[in-house]
Motif scaffolding. Structure first.
Motif, short mmCIF file in Angstrom:
data_model
loop_
_atom_site.label_atom_id
_atom_site.label_comp_id
_atom_site.label_asym_id
_atom_site.label_seq_id
_atom_site.Cartn_x
_atom_site.Cartn_y
_atom_site.Cartn_z
N THR A 113 -43.48 16.78 20.93
CA THR A 113 -42.81 16.04 19.92
C THR A 113 -42.69 14.56 20.58
N TYR A 114 -43.10 14.41 21.58
CA TYR A 114 -42.56 12.99 22.44
C TYR A 114 -43.29 11.99 21.56
N ILE A 115 -44.41 11.84 21.32
CA ILE A 115 -45.01 10.52 20.50
C ILE A 115 -44.55 10.49 18.94
N ASN A 116 -44.34 11.58 18.23
CA ASN A 116 -43.74 11.48 17.07
C ASN A 116 -42.55 10.97 17.13
N SER A 117 -41.65 11.70 18.11
CA SER A 117 -40.08 11.07 17.90
C SER A 117 -39.97 9.51 18.36
N ALA A 118 -40.90 9.23 19.47
CA ALA A 118 -40.99 7.82 19.73
C ALA A 118 -41.26 6.80 18.86
N VAL A 119 -42.19 7.01 18.25
CA VAL A 119 -42.81 6.17 17.17
C VAL A 119 -41.90 6.01 15.96
N ARG A 120 -41.19 7.19 15.56
CA ARG A 120 -40.04 7.01 14.63
C ARG A 120 -38.94 6.17 14.82
N VAL A 121 -38.71 6.25 16.28
CA VAL A 121 -37.53 5.29 16.45
C VAL A 121 -37.95 3.80 16.84
N PHE A 122 -39.22 3.48 17.25
CA PHE A 122 -39.77 2.22 17.23
C PHE A 122 -39.85 1.59 15.70
N ARG A 123 -39.94 2.52 14.77
CA ARG A 123 -40.24 2.09 13.34
C ARG A 123 -38.83 1.65 12.67
N ARG A 124 -37.85 2.35 13.15
CA ARG A 124 -36.37 2.07 12.79
C ARG A 124 -35.87 0.91 13.34
N ASN A 125 -36.10 0.42 14.72
CA ASN A 125 -35.55 -0.70 15.30
C ASN A 125 -36.67 -1.51 16.07
N SER A 126 -36.77 -2.67 15.15
CA SER A 126 -37.84 -3.54 15.79
C SER A 126 -37.44 -4.41 17.17
N THR A 127 -36.28 -4.17 17.35
CA THR A 127 -35.64 -4.90 18.90
C THR A 127 -36.27 -4.01 20.06
N LEU A 128 -36.49 -2.71 19.85
CA LEU A 128 -36.84 -2.08 21.01
C LEU A 128 -38.19 -2.37 21.79
N LYS A 129 -38.00 -2.18 22.97
CA LYS A 129 -39.25 -2.43 23.76
C LYS A 129 -39.76 -1.10 24.56
N LEU A 130 -38.76 -0.37 24.81
CA LEU A 130 -39.09 0.89 25.42
C LEU A 130 -38.55 2.36 24.92
N VAL A 131 -39.13 2.89 24.81
CA VAL A 131 -38.47 4.67 24.23
C VAL A 131 -39.06 5.81 25.28
N TYR A 132 -38.07 6.23 25.79
CA TYR A 132 -38.20 7.38 26.79
C TYR A 132 -37.55 8.54 26.62
N SER A 133 -37.36 9.48 27.32
CA SER A 133 -36.55 10.88 26.75
C SER A 133 -35.98 11.46 28.08
N LYS A 134 -35.29 12.61 27.76
CA LYS A 134 -34.84 13.32 28.80
C LYS A 134 -35.73 13.75 29.75
N ALA A 135 -35.82 14.44 31.02
CA ALA A 135 -36.77 15.01 31.63
C ALA A 135 -36.60 16.31 32.68
N GLU A 136 -37.43 16.84 32.76
CA GLU A 136 -37.38 18.01 33.55
C GLU A 136 -38.36 18.06 34.80
N TYR A 137 -37.84 18.63 35.83
CA TYR A 137 -38.89 18.83 37.09
C TYR A 137 -39.70 20.09 36.79
N PHE A 138 -40.99 20.23 37.33
CA PHE A 138 -41.69 21.53 37.45
C PHE A 138 -42.46 21.44 38.57
N GLY A 139 -43.17 22.62 38.98
CA GLY A 139 -43.74 22.62 40.09
C GLY A 139 -42.99 23.31 41.21
N ASP A 140 -42.82 22.32 42.58
CA ASP A 140 -42.20 23.02 43.73
C ASP A 140 -40.71 22.96 43.55
#
Length: 280
Positions: free
Chosen positions: A98-125
């Motif tokens: 849902t990353y892209i869907n959530s980010a685009v919604r936030v951008f559409r609500r706030n025209s002052t935004l330049k960056l949208v990111y999320s929480k993150a997790e490690y995987f692998g080693d």
């Protein structure tokens, strides 16, 4: 919500992980995307893997270039991108459904935004949450708390001239965030985990020695001296790149000093020293 989002996947000898990264793109709940895979002169079977995805879905595209580093590779992909928004994704990482869907919604609500990111997790080693400090523009002057796969508008990439191809030894994403944010604009972090960072025993970041990291920090400090002086009073706090001294703040406000430090550091000569010799 119909904006095209261009996902840029640079790949250098990461063919073994590429399928996972591209599957996470295909799994997006947001459908109006294109994915541009750029092979940065790999010696493995990156092309074979990428072409399989191009044949699977017309939204995937593939390009090859001579090896030049991640900044030039991302820039090439973005040059071909037709999307309003850009999402860089390293070939060994993954994004949430849902990353892209959530980010685009936030951008559409706030025209002052330049960056949208999320929480993150490690995987692998390594597994588990990746605890990143909250964003503030002043904290960005001290360390990078935004992973490389934040989403931004292509027009902001154009305004700053893209990723700096001189950042060949890492931290290119940090420098790019500074470039697009230092003159204003807001940042938003989604409250869900939408980015998965692969930890490997051997990675590009781990291979960087202290000298290379110091070189990149110094280059970034000098390039954005106005930003560091504004946020910190000087750029000397930044990862202890340059030892603090009492005259630092005065010197950094001198354009001649900044130019001279740059030339001395990276080209081995002093511009103003040469000028004095020429006059004599």
């Amino acid at each position: 919500m119909n904006a095209i989002v261009s996902i840029i996947v640079p790949c250098y000898n990461q063919a073994q992980y590429l399928d996972e990264a591209l599957q996470s793109v295909l799994d997006q709940t947001y459908q109006n995307w294109e994915c541009i895979i750029v092979n940065d002169g790999s010696s493995d079977n990156t092309e074979e893997v990428a072409q399989k995805w191009v044949q699977k879905d017309v939204r995937f595209q593939y390009f090859f270039k001579k090896n030049g580093g991640v900044s030039s590779t991302r820039n090439l992909g973005i040059c071909y991108a037709i999307g309003e928004f850009i999402l860089p994704l390293d070939a060994d990482d993954r994004i949430g459904r849902t990353y892209i869907n959530s980010a685009v919604r936030v951008f559409r609500r706030n025209s002052t935004l330049k960056l949208v990111y999320s929480k993150a997790e490690y995987f692998g080693d390594k597994t588990g949450l990746w605890y990143l400090p909250s964003f503030s523009i002043q904290n960005l002057a001290r360390f990078n708390m935004i992973f490389c796969s934040a989403i931004y508008r292509k027009k902001d990439w154009e305004l700053v001239g893209g990723y700096d191809v001189n950042m060949i030894y890492g931290i290119e994403d940090w420098e790019f965030w500074i470039a697009i944010l230092k003159d204003g604009g807001n940042v938003f972090r989604l409250d869900t985990v939408e980015f998965y960072y692969r930890v490997k025993k051997v990675s590009r970041q781990k291979q960087l020695d202290g000298k290379m990291t110091k070189m990149m920090n110094e280059y970034m400090c000098i390039k954005h001296v106005d930003f560091f002086v504004k946020q910190l009073g000087s750029f000397l706090e930044l990862n202890e790149v340059i030892e603090a001294n009492k005259k630092c703040s005065e010197n950094l406000k001198s354009e001649k000093f900044v130019i001279d430090v740059f030339c001395t550091t990276f080209f081995g000569f002093s511009v103003f020293g040469l000028y004095k010799i020429k006059k004599q």
